[in-house]
Design a protein around this motif. Structure first.
Motif, mmCIF file in Angstrom:
data_model
loop_
_atom_site.group_PDB
_atom_site.id
_atom_site.type_symbol
_atom_site.label_atom_id
_atom_site.label_comp_id
_atom_site.label_asym_id
_atom_site.label_seq_id
_atom_site.Cartn_x
_atom_site.Cartn_y
_atom_site.Cartn_z
ATOM 1 N N ASP A 60 -46.778 2.650 -12.183
ATOM 2 C CA ASP A 60 -47.129 3.923 -12.732
ATOM 3 C C ASP A 60 -46.996 5.085 -12.399
ATOM 4 O O ASP A 60 -47.627 5.727 -11.696
ATOM 5 N N ALA A 61 -45.461 5.214 -12.497
ATOM 6 C CA ALA A 61 -44.745 6.420 -11.889
ATOM 7 C C ALA A 61 -44.698 7.507 -13.081
ATOM 8 O O ALA A 61 -44.343 7.149 -14.221
ATOM 9 N N GLU A 62 -44.673 8.834 -12.547
ATOM 10 C CA GLU A 62 -44.408 9.998 -13.631
ATOM 11 C C GLU A 62 -43.320 10.828 -13.040
ATOM 12 O O GLU A 62 -43.341 10.769 -11.697
ATOM 13 N N ALA A 63 -42.722 11.528 -13.725
ATOM 14 C CA ALA A 63 -41.629 12.423 -13.295
ATOM 15 C C ALA A 63 -42.400 13.440 -12.192
ATOM 16 O O ALA A 63 -43.553 13.806 -12.153
ATOM 17 N N GLY A 64 -41.410 13.576 -10.915
ATOM 18 C CA GLY A 64 -42.040 14.263 -9.697
ATOM 19 C C GLY A 64 -42.816 13.315 -8.623
ATOM 20 O O GLY A 64 -42.669 13.695 -7.658
ATOM 21 N N ASP A 65 -42.922 11.949 -8.905
ATOM 22 C CA ASP A 65 -43.436 11.044 -8.057
ATOM 23 C C ASP A 65 -42.309 10.342 -7.300
ATOM 24 O O ASP A 65 -41.103 10.771 -7.551
ATOM 25 N N VAL A 66 -42.731 9.906 -6.082
ATOM 26 C CA VAL A 66 -41.561 9.476 -5.213
ATOM 27 C C VAL A 66 -41.772 8.048 -5.119
ATOM 28 O O VAL A 66 -43.108 7.608 -4.672
ATOM 29 N N ILE A 67 -40.671 6.990 -5.018
ATOM 30 C CA ILE A 67 -40.798 5.786 -4.966
ATOM 31 C C ILE A 67 -40.435 5.296 -3.654
ATOM 32 O O ILE A 67 -39.124 5.639 -3.290
ATOM 33 N N ARG A 68 -41.040 4.411 -2.777
ATOM 34 C CA ARG A 68 -40.190 3.616 -1.810
ATOM 35 C C ARG A 68 -39.760 2.305 -2.083
ATOM 36 O O ARG A 68 -40.556 1.550 -2.789
ATOM 37 N N ILE A 69 -38.636 2.178 -1.812
ATOM 38 C CA ILE A 69 -37.825 0.821 -2.000
ATOM 39 C C ILE A 69 -37.657 -0.049 -0.920
ATOM 40 O O ILE A 69 -37.012 0.844 0.301
ATOM 41 N N GLU A 70 -38.080 -1.136 -0.816
ATOM 42 C CA GLU A 70 -37.878 -1.982 0.453
ATOM 43 C C GLU A 70 -36.684 -3.131 0.075
ATOM 44 O O GLU A 70 -37.034 -3.856 -0.705
ATOM 45 N N ARG A 71 -35.459 -2.662 0.859
ATOM 46 C CA ARG A 71 -34.520 -3.748 0.438
ATOM 47 C C ARG A 71 -34.111 -4.752 1.647
ATOM 48 O O ARG A 71 -34.269 -4.164 2.820
ATOM 49 N N ASP A 72 -33.461 -5.742 1.312
ATOM 50 C CA ASP A 72 -33.184 -6.543 2.307
ATOM 51 C C ASP A 72 -31.890 -6.073 3.044
ATOM 52 O O ASP A 72 -31.210 -5.393 2.267
ATOM 53 N N SER A 73 -31.713 -6.207 4.240
ATOM 54 C CA SER A 73 -30.681 -5.564 4.930
ATOM 55 C C SER A 73 -30.039 -6.544 6.210
ATOM 56 O O SER A 73 -31.032 -7.265 6.649
ATOM 57 N N ARG A 74 -28.736 -6.722 6.170
ATOM 58 C CA ARG A 74 -28.038 -7.540 7.278
ATOM 59 C C ARG A 74 -28.354 -6.867 8.426
ATOM 60 O O ARG A 74 -28.536 -7.649 9.544
ATOM 61 N N THR A 75 -28.372 -5.908 8.701
ATOM 62 C CA THR A 75 -28.481 -4.952 9.960
ATOM 63 C C THR A 75 -29.778 -4.825 10.649
ATOM 64 O O THR A 75 -30.093 -5.072 11.774
ATOM 65 N N THR A 76 -30.818 -4.517 9.590
ATOM 66 C CA THR A 76 -32.097 -4.000 10.415
ATOM 67 C C THR A 76 -33.182 -4.860 9.572
ATOM 68 O O THR A 76 -34.286 -4.641 9.420
ATOM 69 N N ASP A 77 -32.952 -6.069 8.804
ATOM 70 C CA ASP A 77 -33.768 -6.890 8.214
ATOM 71 C C ASP A 77 -34.144 -6.329 6.904
ATOM 72 O O ASP A 77 -34.364 -6.886 5.688
ATOM 73 N N THR A 78 -34.952 -4.931 7.171
ATOM 74 C CA THR A 78 -35.327 -4.333 5.880
ATOM 75 C C THR A 78 -34.845 -3.008 5.963
ATOM 76 O O THR A 78 -35.045 -2.202 6.909
ATOM 77 N N ALA A 79 -34.410 -2.377 4.772
ATOM 78 C CA ALA A 79 -34.320 -0.942 4.948
ATOM 79 C C ALA A 79 -35.248 -0.416 3.786
ATOM 80 O O ALA A 79 -35.242 -0.887 2.573
ATOM 81 N N ILE A 80 -35.617 0.846 4.161
ATOM 82 C CA ILE A 80 -36.313 1.582 3.371
ATOM 83 C C ILE A 80 -35.699 2.799 2.817
ATOM 84 O O ILE A 80 -35.196 3.531 3.656
#
Length: 76
Positions: free
Chosen positions: A49-69
């Protein structure tokens, strides 16, 4: 029709709380507007439930760090 939010290649998207956002911006010494952008109607944000001006945190899989934020500023 395919639900983009359920696809295995779409990472987790979460809304960042304002208090936590201030800590993040201070840590990187940036303003909210310096963050990369994501459109409010992006299919990956369908369950957020995001509106303009909000910030989203995205957690991606990463080969080097396991998880990239990464963080994105929601725009119209």
């Amino acid at each position: 029709m395919v639900d983009a939010t359920e696809h295995e290649l779409v990472p987790e998207h979460h809304l960042v709380e304002e208090e936590r956002l201030e800590e993040i911006l201070d840590e990187y010494n940036i303003d909210r507007t310096d963050l990369p952008k994501i459109k409010r109607l992006d299919p990956a944000l369908r369950d957020v439930d995001a509106e303009a001006g909000d910030v989203i945190r995205i957690e991606r899989d990463s080969r080097t760090t396991d998880t990239a934020i990464v963080y994105r500023l929601v725009i119209e």
